[in-house]
Scaffold this active site. Structure first.
Site, PDB file in Angstrom:
ATOM      1  N   SER A  47       0.868  -1.207  -0.083  1.00 42.89           N
ATOM      2  CA  SER A  47      -0.065  -0.022  -0.026  1.00 42.89           C
ATOM      3  C   SER A  47       0.830   1.253   0.157  1.00 42.89           C
ATOM      4  O   SER A  47       1.706   1.234   0.857  1.00 42.89           O
ATOM      5  CB  SER A  47      -0.851   0.010   1.291  1.00 42.89           C
ATOM      6  OG  SER A  47      -1.392   1.272   1.709  1.00 42.89           O
ATOM      7  N   GLY A  48       0.331   2.010  -0.806  1.00 44.48           N
ATOM      8  CA  GLY A  48       1.148   3.382  -0.877  1.00 44.48           C
ATOM      9  C   GLY A  48       0.884   4.183   0.445  1.00 44.48           C
ATOM     10  O   GLY A  48       1.924   4.802   0.987  1.00 44.48           O
ATOM     11  N   LEU A  49      -0.255   4.398   0.927  1.00 43.76           N
ATOM     12  CA  LEU A  49      -0.551   5.033   2.124  1.00 43.76           C
ATOM     13  C   LEU A  49      -0.019   4.471   3.274  1.00 43.76           C
ATOM     14  O   LEU A  49       1.001   4.933   4.146  1.00 43.76           O
ATOM     15  CB  LEU A  49      -2.059   4.702   2.353  1.00 43.76           C
ATOM     16  CG  LEU A  49      -2.716   5.487   3.661  1.00 43.76           C
ATOM     17  CD1 LEU A  49      -2.512   6.709   3.896  1.00 43.76           C
ATOM     18  CD2 LEU A  49      -4.237   4.924   3.875  1.00 43.76           C
ATOM     19  N   ASP A  59       0.724  10.351   1.833  1.00 46.09           N
ATOM     20  CA  ASP A  59       0.447   9.387   0.676  1.00 46.09           C
ATOM     21  C   ASP A  59       0.083  10.504  -0.513  1.00 46.09           C
ATOM     22  O   ASP A  59      -1.119  10.703  -1.050  1.00 46.09           O
ATOM     23  CB  ASP A  59      -1.032   8.484   0.921  1.00 46.09           C
ATOM     24  CG  ASP A  59      -1.148   7.653  -0.438  1.00 46.09           C
ATOM     25  OD1 ASP A  59      -0.277   7.460  -1.022  1.00 46.09           O
ATOM     26  OD2 ASP A  59      -2.192   7.220  -0.140  1.00 46.09           O
ATOM     27  N   ASP A  86       1.149  -0.952  -5.112  1.00 44.44           N
ATOM     28  CA  ASP A  86       0.312   0.348  -5.510  1.00 44.44           C
ATOM     29  C   ASP A  86       1.376   1.340  -6.024  1.00 44.44           C
ATOM     30  O   ASP A  86       2.263   1.700  -5.493  1.00 44.44           O
ATOM     31  CB  ASP A  86       0.099   0.974  -4.144  1.00 44.44           C
ATOM     32  CG  ASP A  86      -1.000   2.258  -4.238  1.00 44.44           C
ATOM     33  OD1 ASP A  86      -0.681   2.710  -5.444  1.00 44.44           O
ATOM     34  OD2 ASP A  86      -1.208   2.534  -3.207  1.00 44.44           O
ATOM     35  N   GLU A 115      -3.035   4.207 -11.229  1.00 46.31           N
ATOM     36  CA  GLU A 115      -4.172   4.673 -11.071  1.00 46.31           C
ATOM     37  C   GLU A 115      -4.402   6.210 -12.094  1.00 46.31           C
ATOM     38  O   GLU A 115      -3.350   6.831 -12.384  1.00 46.31           O
ATOM     39  CB  GLU A 115      -4.749   5.356  -9.644  1.00 46.31           C
ATOM     40  CG  GLU A 115      -3.861   6.342  -8.917  1.00 46.31           C
ATOM     41  CD  GLU A 115      -3.838   6.375  -7.636  1.00 46.31           C
ATOM     42  OE1 GLU A 115      -3.614   5.525  -6.839  1.00 46.31           O
ATOM     43  OE2 GLU A 115      -4.011   7.405  -6.961  1.00 46.31           O
ATOM     44  N   ASN A 123      -3.890  11.139  -1.826  1.00 47.05           N
ATOM     45  CA  ASN A 123      -4.855   9.873  -1.191  1.00 47.05           C
ATOM     46  C   ASN A 123      -6.281  10.017  -1.492  1.00 47.05           C
ATOM     47  O   ASN A 123      -6.860  11.212  -1.533  1.00 47.05           O
ATOM     48  CB  ASN A 123      -4.530   9.758   0.256  1.00 47.05           C
ATOM     49  CG  ASN A 123      -5.222   8.489   0.501  1.00 47.05           C
ATOM     50  OD1 ASN A 123      -6.551   8.660   1.286  1.00 47.05           O
ATOM     51  ND2 ASN A 123      -4.679   7.189   0.720  1.00 47.05           N
ATOM     52  N   SER A 124      -7.079   9.244  -1.915  1.00 42.37           N
ATOM     53  CA  SER A 124      -8.349   9.252  -2.369  1.00 42.37           C
ATOM     54  C   SER A 124      -9.137   9.611  -1.336  1.00 42.37           C
ATOM     55  O   SER A 124     -10.197  10.217  -1.535  1.00 42.37           O
ATOM     56  CB  SER A 124      -8.871   7.830  -3.021  1.00 42.37           C
ATOM     57  OG  SER A 124      -7.908   7.390  -4.058  1.00 42.37           O
ATOM     58  N   ARG A 159      -6.163   1.305 -12.111  1.00 43.68           N
ATOM     59  CA  ARG A 159      -7.281   1.714 -11.370  1.00 43.68           C
ATOM     60  C   ARG A 159      -7.889   3.016 -11.680  1.00 43.68           C
ATOM     61  O   ARG A 159      -7.519   4.086 -12.101  1.00 43.68           O
ATOM     62  CB  ARG A 159      -6.524   1.892 -10.088  1.00 43.68           C
ATOM     63  CG  ARG A 159      -7.039   2.875  -8.906  1.00 43.68           C
ATOM     64  CD  ARG A 159      -6.385   2.636  -7.568  1.00 43.68           C
ATOM     65  NE  ARG A 159      -6.863   4.003  -6.698  1.00 43.68           N
ATOM     66  CZ  ARG A 159      -6.007   4.116  -5.495  1.00 43.68           C
ATOM     67  NH1 ARG A 159      -5.388   3.266  -5.015  1.00 43.68           N
ATOM     68  NH2 ARG A 159      -6.653   4.937  -4.834  1.00 43.68           N
TER      69      ARG A 159
HETATM   70  C1  SPV Z   1      -3.371   2.620  -0.545  1.00 42.86           C
HETATM   71  O1  SPV Z   1      -3.303   1.605   0.204  1.00 42.86           O
HETATM   72  O2  SPV Z   1      -2.429   2.981  -0.763  1.00 42.86           O
HETATM   73  C2  SPV Z   1      -4.314   2.701  -1.632  1.00 42.86           C
HETATM   74  C3  SPV Z   1      -5.612   2.521  -1.378  1.00 42.86           C
HETATM   75  O3  SPV Z   1      -4.006   3.008  -2.546  1.00 42.86           O
HETATM   76  S1  SPV Z   1      -6.642   4.072  -0.757  1.00 42.86           S
HETATM   77  O4  SPV Z   1      -5.770   4.427   0.337  1.00 42.86           O
HETATM   78  O5  SPV Z   1      -8.125   3.675  -0.625  1.00 42.86           O
HETATM   79  O6  SPV Z   1      -6.382   5.092  -1.871  1.00 42.86           O
HETATM   80 MG    MG Z   2      -2.499   4.132  -2.581  1.00 40.41          MG
END
Ligand code: SPV
Ligand code: MG
Length: 295
Positions: A47-49, A59, A86, A115, A123-124, A159
């Site tokens: 996970s990037g986050l 993130d 990610d 994405e 971050n989304s 994504r």
């Molecule tokens: C992550 O885990 O970094 C993701 C998912 O990309 S989210 O945090 O929902 O973007």
């Molecule tokens: Mg991410």
């Protein structure tokens, strides 16, 4: 991973459409990767986050791609199960995306997810501004990855952030079809809603032209049976090792402060024996008898 692959399901197999969705568990370092593998997960989400957080970054592409690749390499050495990385928005244009994908594969990743946003991404779940990449330009990123990373086992997940960005189903579906044409192996459709309605609507229209991957962080209370019924191929538990670690570390720090010592906490932390077992200290002891003091 870096070890033998016997008994390991490939990421390509995991993302196939099965009777029941596959799970990818978040990991952000070697230790969390090993813990997830031991628990029985068949694949990991780098996970990037979570990786950003563990490195002290936001993130928002504050971590460089090579810092992320360093972490992925540590995870791949420590765990045998495949890792979907990610890749954010690909760290730039088609050229950065193909370079990063190739380097990640060499360092042990089994796939990359990119994405359809610009660099730097955000971050989304933060802010309401998520400008989408132009469809054709993003398809160029996907095609460049496919044309560069020729390993047929390497998985490319496209994504879609259209729903995150406030667009409707039509925009999401147009993008999904374009990304399928561009060579994606699976579509990750993301949502920040607390119920799965828009994800399930997408899946209903999409009809599994490619496998669908979801990240139910905000719509966490939906039973997996609903995803199974909708034909979802893969569910990513995207940040739950990191958030578990935050809660556990915060709790133990507070208790040591408030209790003035560690006498009471021992039953609530992992025993050292567990740590030694996770990191295979017994293997080192056995190797010593073979190499350090052979009979
Ligand atoms: C992550 O885990 O970094 C993701 C998912 O990309 S989210 O945090 O929902 O973007
Ligand atoms: Mg991410």
């Amino acid at each position: 991973g870096g070890n033998a692959s016997e008994g390991v399901t490939t990421l390509r197999d995991l993302i196939r459409i099965h009777d029941s969705p596959s799970f990818l568990m978040e990991a952000h370092d070697a230790l969390s990767a090993v813990i997830a593998e031991r628990a029985g997960f068949k694949g990991l989400w780098a996970s990037g986050l979570s990786i950003s957080s563990s490195l002290g970054y936001r993130d928002a592409n504050e971590a460089s791609w090579s810092e992320v690749a360093d972490v992925v390499e540590r995870m791949a050495y420590a765990a045998r199960i495949p890792i979907l990385v990610d890749g954010d928005s690909g760290f730039g244009n088609f050229n950065n995306a193909r370079l990063v994908a190739g380097r990640l594969r060499k360092r042990g990743a089994s796939g990359i997810c990119i994405e359809d946003k610009a660099f730097p991404k955000m971050n989304s779940f933060i802010s309401d501004r998520h400008p989408l990449a132009d469809i054709e330009e993003f398809c160029g990123r996907l095609r460049a990855v496919k044309d560069t990373v020729l390993d047929p086992d390497f998985v490319l997940v496209a994504r879609i952030e259209a729903l995150i960005a406030g667009h409707g189903q039509d925009e999401a579906l147009d993008r999904a079809h374009a990304y399928a044409e561009a060579g994606a192996d699976a579509i990750l459709i993301h949502s920040r809603k607390s119920d799965p309605t828009e994800i399930l609507a997408f899946a209903g229209s999409w009809q599994n032209r490619l496998p669908v991957v979801i990240v139910p962080t905000k719509y966490f209370s939906t039973p997996v049976a609903e995803y199974r019924a909708a034909g979802i191929s893969t569910v990513i538990w995207a940040n739950h090792n990191m958030r578990a670690a935050i809660a556990a570390m915060r709790n133990i720090c507070n208790r040591i402060i408030h209790e003035g010592g560690i006498a009471g906490i021992e039953p609530d932390i992992a025993p050292l024996e567990e740590l030694f077992e996770l990191m295979a200290y017994d293997e080192l002891a056995a190797a010593e008898t073979r190499y350090l003091w052979p009979k």
